[in-house]
Scaffold this motif. Structure first.
Motif, PDB file in Angstrom:
ATOM      1  N   LYS A 160      53.843 -77.854   4.028  1.00 50.03           N
ATOM      2  CA  LYS A 160      54.331 -76.555   4.497  1.00 50.03           C
ATOM      3  C   LYS A 160      55.824 -76.629   4.815  1.00 50.03           C
ATOM      4  O   LYS A 160      56.579 -75.718   4.488  1.00 50.03           O
ATOM      5  N   SER A 181      48.190 -59.877   6.857  1.00 52.46           N
ATOM      6  CA  SER A 181      49.146 -60.962   6.614  1.00 52.46           C
ATOM      7  C   SER A 181      48.816 -61.534   5.248  1.00 52.46           C
ATOM      8  O   SER A 181      47.704 -61.358   4.752  1.00 52.46           O
ATOM      9  N   GLY A 219      50.961 -67.294   1.983  1.00 47.73           N
ATOM     10  CA  GLY A 219      50.124 -67.310   3.172  1.00 47.73           C
ATOM     11  C   GLY A 219      50.480 -68.366   4.198  1.00 47.73           C
ATOM     12  O   GLY A 219      49.715 -68.611   5.121  1.00 47.73           O
ATOM     13  N   PHE A 275      48.110 -64.474   4.449  1.00 52.83           N
ATOM     14  CA  PHE A 275      46.990 -65.394   4.583  1.00 52.83           C
ATOM     15  C   PHE A 275      45.663 -64.636   4.591  1.00 52.83           C
ATOM     16  O   PHE A 275      44.722 -64.982   3.883  1.00 52.83           O
ATOM     17  N   ASN A 276      45.596 -63.547   5.392  1.00 55.68           N
ATOM     18  CA  ASN A 276      44.346 -62.789   5.482  1.00 55.68           C
ATOM     19  C   ASN A 276      44.018 -62.068   4.180  1.00 55.68           C
ATOM     20  O   ASN A 276      42.852 -61.909   3.838  1.00 55.68           O
ATOM     21  N   LYS A 320      55.906 -67.730   2.300  1.00 55.63           N
ATOM     22  CA  LYS A 320      55.331 -66.619   3.056  1.00 55.63           C
ATOM     23  C   LYS A 320      54.316 -65.865   2.197  1.00 55.63           C
ATOM     24  O   LYS A 320      53.223 -65.540   2.636  1.00 55.63           O
ATOM     25  N   ASN A 378      56.921 -68.837  10.787  1.00 56.17           N
ATOM     26  CA  ASN A 378      57.393 -69.047  12.153  1.00 56.17           C
ATOM     27  C   ASN A 378      56.717 -70.241  12.794  1.00 56.17           C
ATOM     28  O   ASN A 378      57.346 -71.027  13.488  1.00 56.17           O
ATOM     29  N   ARG A 379      55.412 -70.384  12.539  1.00 57.45           N
ATOM     30  CA  ARG A 379      54.701 -71.508  13.126  1.00 57.45           C
ATOM     31  C   ARG A 379      55.260 -72.823  12.561  1.00 57.45           C
ATOM     32  O   ARG A 379      55.491 -73.779  13.298  1.00 57.45           O
ATOM     33  N   SER A 380      55.499 -72.851  11.255  1.00 62.08           N
ATOM     34  CA  SER A 380      56.055 -74.066  10.647  1.00 62.08           C
ATOM     35  C   SER A 380      57.415 -74.383  11.242  1.00 62.08           C
ATOM     36  O   SER A 380      57.707 -75.536  11.573  1.00 62.08           O
ATOM     37  N   ASN A 417      52.363 -69.603   7.400  1.00 61.11           N
ATOM     38  CA  ASN A 417      52.973 -68.968   8.557  1.00 61.11           C
ATOM     39  C   ASN A 417      54.342 -69.605   8.812  1.00 61.11           C
ATOM     40  O   ASN A 417      54.442 -70.709   9.344  1.00 61.11           O
ATOM     41  N   ASN A 435      44.797 -57.182  11.095  1.00 58.38           N
ATOM     42  CA  ASN A 435      45.742 -58.300  10.986  1.00 58.38           C
ATOM     43  C   ASN A 435      46.217 -58.523   9.555  1.00 58.38           C
ATOM     44  O   ASN A 435      45.849 -59.493   8.914  1.00 58.38           O
TER      45      ASN A 435
END
Lengths: 357, 505
Positions: free
Chosen positions: A223, B331, A238, B333-334, A235, A242-244, A240, B329
């Motif tokens: 990631k 996103s 999928g 990913f979802n 992005k 900001n988390r990375s 994330n 939600n």
């Protein structure tokens, strides 16, 4: 007119030869000011080599100098991989050192097996916190982390000076702005008797190896690379972002904090405001030289530490001004960086020369 | 009018590293003629025109141009100002206009001496007016270009070239941004100008335009001139064979009966910065076994719709309902988890991470899949095997699965994305400009996969600026304009074109 084009293929021989040529060229360049100062360059370079590799002591001094550079080099390399421009390793280093002396100088009276790990963990956390704040500002408000982390360095150093004249000042220190010493059981064990080299080096090497494997083989590292290479695609896929970024920020800040821990709890024993002669910034150079590779950081740190230590001992042995040592350091760094550039790009002549009517 | 040669490209060759972009190309242009330059992407059309205009310096060959009424004289190469002075005007696909100043200022910009203190506006005005009346090109001159429509901006670009006394006009894909009606009027104006002595080269890959508007055509393939002929002697089949080297079959979908609705967008609004990235109360229903085509001129909200379905943008109002259940939600990913397959418009920017290897890009949407990872560590043997299988199945060709994916060609990058998306058999597929910039072979491959996905029971949302693609593939067509969707009143090219332009409701 010239143009710069990336090389399609970087040949194996050039990756070996170019750094060597760069080193030789840097020695040639550095000979000019040495001659001007009236020193024989050959003798000077022999002294330089002796100062780095001449004895076990010389080597141990060089590795002692390399130790903080490995930490700050890793801090920069990991952050830069994710295109998070952490220029604040210097400040984070001091945050780690502040945490180390705060808990290590008698706040907790714990046995060595507990105190040293506690110092390491809290020092790392302090450095991580120092990078978390600018990252939050970046993610939330789009504040440029180059500016925020750089400016934070100065804030932290002034904050440190205040602490050293106030709450952290050593009551036994005759009024000097320095902290109380870290308890003996909180110190990194030395590696060789009566030498300064300490086990902070072992931890640094271990962390470099772990970082290498994490970046290469873990999902987290995947990631990190994806976000750094192309955050829009990451992005879309999928990940994330900001988390990375936060994960990378905490790790990078933590590593820089450990540089401070290793310096106070491994070398100096107490904290002053001149603990680091710019290790945080030198870490950026180390990371760039290493091509942002954690294992490369090990080699680059040793190289830069060698130049530092060698140039210092040369100026002492030859009786020449110490700024010549700084000059040698700068010239060799420039040459190696230019060499690295030449190995990746080629310069093409274009325009008027080939124009015909 | 007597035909006389005004421009001769002789033996032009240009290499970029190992790639021979133009190989010994010789082309002549006659006075008053419309020459179509055809070729697939990467055939070398743009390189050739960039050499003509002085942006690139050819490795060998030369260019001769008619100056006044003398013979042909050589043009100084590698110098755009020489090309301008020789009367070559170029209209790029992406306009080179300053949006904050008026059309008049854009046209005269750079044509006046820097050192003269007075601007001779009246003279310029008269000259532009006379060009407009001769050519039939019309555009408001005194409002900022940013407020003009795309068609008007293009006319300003052409006026800009003519104002500099161009007698050779090069148009790079002039109709890509126009409605069919706008394109028709552009071509009739061009015809009017060529009757007055202008010579035109236009670059395109739209067969219909070539056949109806050009006098002569030249086909490039792999950097070579593989054929030039009078348009009256050409046919669609003949040109296609020249372009690809062999005859390809046009993919057209056999209509099948759609199933029930699987996805609906209800009253969705997104307030963006501008018209381009806003949606207004969009309603859309997608059925299974259906390809829904979304037609429209680019910049009417297609991208924000694509971002919405990709999960990159959350709606300000309204809901996305998947098989009766509203998606919370939103996103990326979802959306992937919910069974959406997404083919992004910009495959280099959003589709792949260029620095990661081909095999890594093939699993980038499956990072949480226990088949791919063990306790947070990647299972490289599984990943490599997956990449090998998919590369074979989807015919992804490149220097190797462990090499950086940026080394792949555009078509192979798209196949990589197809492999990643279709292998998961998604129920809903969003394909945004899936064939743009691809050669015919790769494009028909992409279209075949879309049809297969539909026949398997999936729903496909196809966003495309290529009306022919939508007419050929879609089971149902809606038109996007100003951030709103309108059901097509019929499947005729004319009706949809009018709806795209906004002339009827």
């Amino acid at each position: 007119m010239i143009r710069i084009e990336p090389r399609e293929k970087i040949s194996n021989s050039s990756t070996v030869l170019i750094p060597i040529i760069a080193a030789v060229v840097s020695l040639l360049f550095a000979a000019i000011p040495l001659l001007a100062a009236g020193a024989n360059p050959f003798v000077a370079y022999v002294e330089m080599a002796k100062g780095v590799f001449g004895s076990v002591f010389a080597i141990s001094e060089m590795l002692t100098r390399a130790t903080p550079l490995i930490y700050t080099g890793l801090a920069a390399a990991i952050a830069f991989r994710a295109k998070l421009w952490n220029i604040g390793a210097e400040g984070q280093l001091y945050l780690g050192a502040i945490a180390a002396v705060t808990v290590g100088s008698g706040f907790f009276d714990l046995p060595a097996v507990l105190l040293l790990p506690l110092i390491i963990v809290l020092g790392g956390c302090a450095g991580a916190a120092g990078m978390a704040a600018p990252t939050y500002l970046k993610v939330r408000f789009g504040a440029d982390e180059v500016v925020t982390t750089l400016l934070l360095n100065f804030i932290i150093i002034i904050f440190l000076q205040m602490l050293l004249e106030g709450p952290l000042q050593d009551p036994m220190g005759l009024g000097w702005p320095q902290s109380a010493p870290i308890l003996d059981q909180g110190m990194f064990p030395p590696l060789i008797d009566r030498m300064r080299i300490h086990s902070g080096l072992i931890l640094a090497v271990l962390l470099a190896v772990i970082a290498h494997f994490m970046i290469k083989y873990s999902v987290w590292g995947f990631k990190l690379r994806a976000v750094g290479e192309n955050s829009a695609a990451a992005k879309h896929a999928g990940i994330n972002i900001n988390r990375s970024l936060f994960g990378v920020a905490l790790l990078s800040g933590g590593l820089a904090g450990l540089a401070g821990v290793s310096e106070v709890a491994g070398l100096k024993g107490y904290l002053t405001a001149d603990l680091s002669p710019g290790f945080g910034y030198a870490g950026i150079v180390v990371a760039m030289l290493a091509g942002l590779s954690p294992l490369g950081v090990l080699i680059a740190s040793v190289f830069i530490a060698s130049v530092f230590v060698g140039a210092d001992s040369m100026s002492r042995a030859m009786g020449i001004s110490s700024f010549l040592a700084d000059l040698v350091v700068s010239v060799s760094l420039l040459c190696v960086l230019v060499g690295g550039f030449i190995s990746k790009f080629k310069i093409v002549r274009a325009g008027t020369g080939k124009r015909f009517k | 009018m007597e035909a006389s040669t005004v421009l001769r490209l002789k033996g032009l060759t240009k290499r970029f590293g190992p790639i021979l972009a133009n190989d010994d190309i010789t082309i002549e242009l006659q006075k008053g003629e419309v020459l179509a330059l055809l070729g697939e992407n990467g055939a070398g059309k743009t390189t050739l025109m960039n050499m003509l205009f002085g942006h690139y310096l050819p490795d060998s060959g030369n260019i001769e141009i008619k100056r006044t009424d003398d013979n042909l004289v050589p043009l100084e190469l590698g110098d755009p100002s020489a090309a301008l002075a020789a009367g070559i005007g170029m209209v790029h696909q992406h306009f080179t206009l300053a949006e904050n100043i008026t059309a008049f200022e854009n046209i005269t910009l750079g044509a006046e001496s820097l050192f003269s203190l007075r601007r001779n506006q009246k003279k310029a005005q008269t000259k532009i007016k006379s060009i407009m009346s001769h050519s039939g090109l019309d555009a408001p001159l005194d409002i900022p270009v940013g407020k003009l429509s795309v068609g008007e901006r293009q006319r300003v670009e052409i006026l800009k070239a003519l104002y500099r006394d161009a007698h050779i006009l090069v148009l790079d894909e002039p109709t890509a941004v126009l409605t069919p009606q706008e394109a028709d009027s552009l071509f009739s104006n061009l015809r009017r100008m060529t009757n007055q002595g202008l010579s035109v080269i236009f670059i395109t890959h739209k067969m219909r335009e070539v056949l109806s508007f050009s006098d002569r055509l030249v086909v490039l393939r792999d950097g070579k001139n593989v054929g030039s002929m009078k348009t009256s002697d050409a046919s669609e089949k003949k040109i296609a064979r020249l372009m690809v080297g062999s005859e390809t079959q046009k993919v057209s979908s056999k209509r099948i009966k759609p199933g029930g609705p699987i996805l609906s967008l209800n009253e969705i609004s997104v307030a963006g910065q501008s018209k381009r990235d806003s949606l207004h109360e969009v309603n859309l229903i997608l059925n299974s076994n259906e390809i829904l085509g979304i037609a429209g001129i680019s910049g009417n909200g297609q991208n924000v719709l694509a971002d919405l379905i990709s999960g990159l943008v959350a709606p300000d109002r309204g809901s996305i309902v998947l098989k009766g259940v509203a998606i919370e939600n939103i996103s990326p990913f979802n959306m992937i988890k919910s069974g959406f397959g997404r083919i992004p418009e910009d495959r280099h920017r959003q589709g792949i991470v260029g620095g990661l290897s081909v095999s890594e890009n093939m699993i980038i949407e499956r990072l949480d899949d226990p088949q791919i990872q063990n306790f947070g560590f990647l299972r490289s043997s599984v990943i490599n095997k997956n990449a090998k299988t998919l590369s074979e199945k989807y015919d992804v060709r490149g220097p190797g699965i462990d090499q950086a994916s940026r080394l792949l060609s555009g078509g192979n990058i798209q196949k990589l994305i197809l492999a990643r998306v279709f292998e998961k058999q998604p129920e809903i597929i969003l394909a945004n400009q899936p064939t743009r910039g691809l050669d015919m072979g790769a494009a028909s491959e992409v279209q075949k996969h879309l049809i297969e996905a539909r026949d398997r029971g999936g729903g496909v949302i196809l966003i495309s600026e290529d009306l022919d693609e939508i007419l050929g593939l879609a089971d149902r067509i809606v038109v996007m304009r100003d951030g709103k969707l309108h059901d097509a009143i019929s499947n005729s090219r004319e009706d949809i074109g009018l709806m795209m332009a906004g002339d009827s409701t």
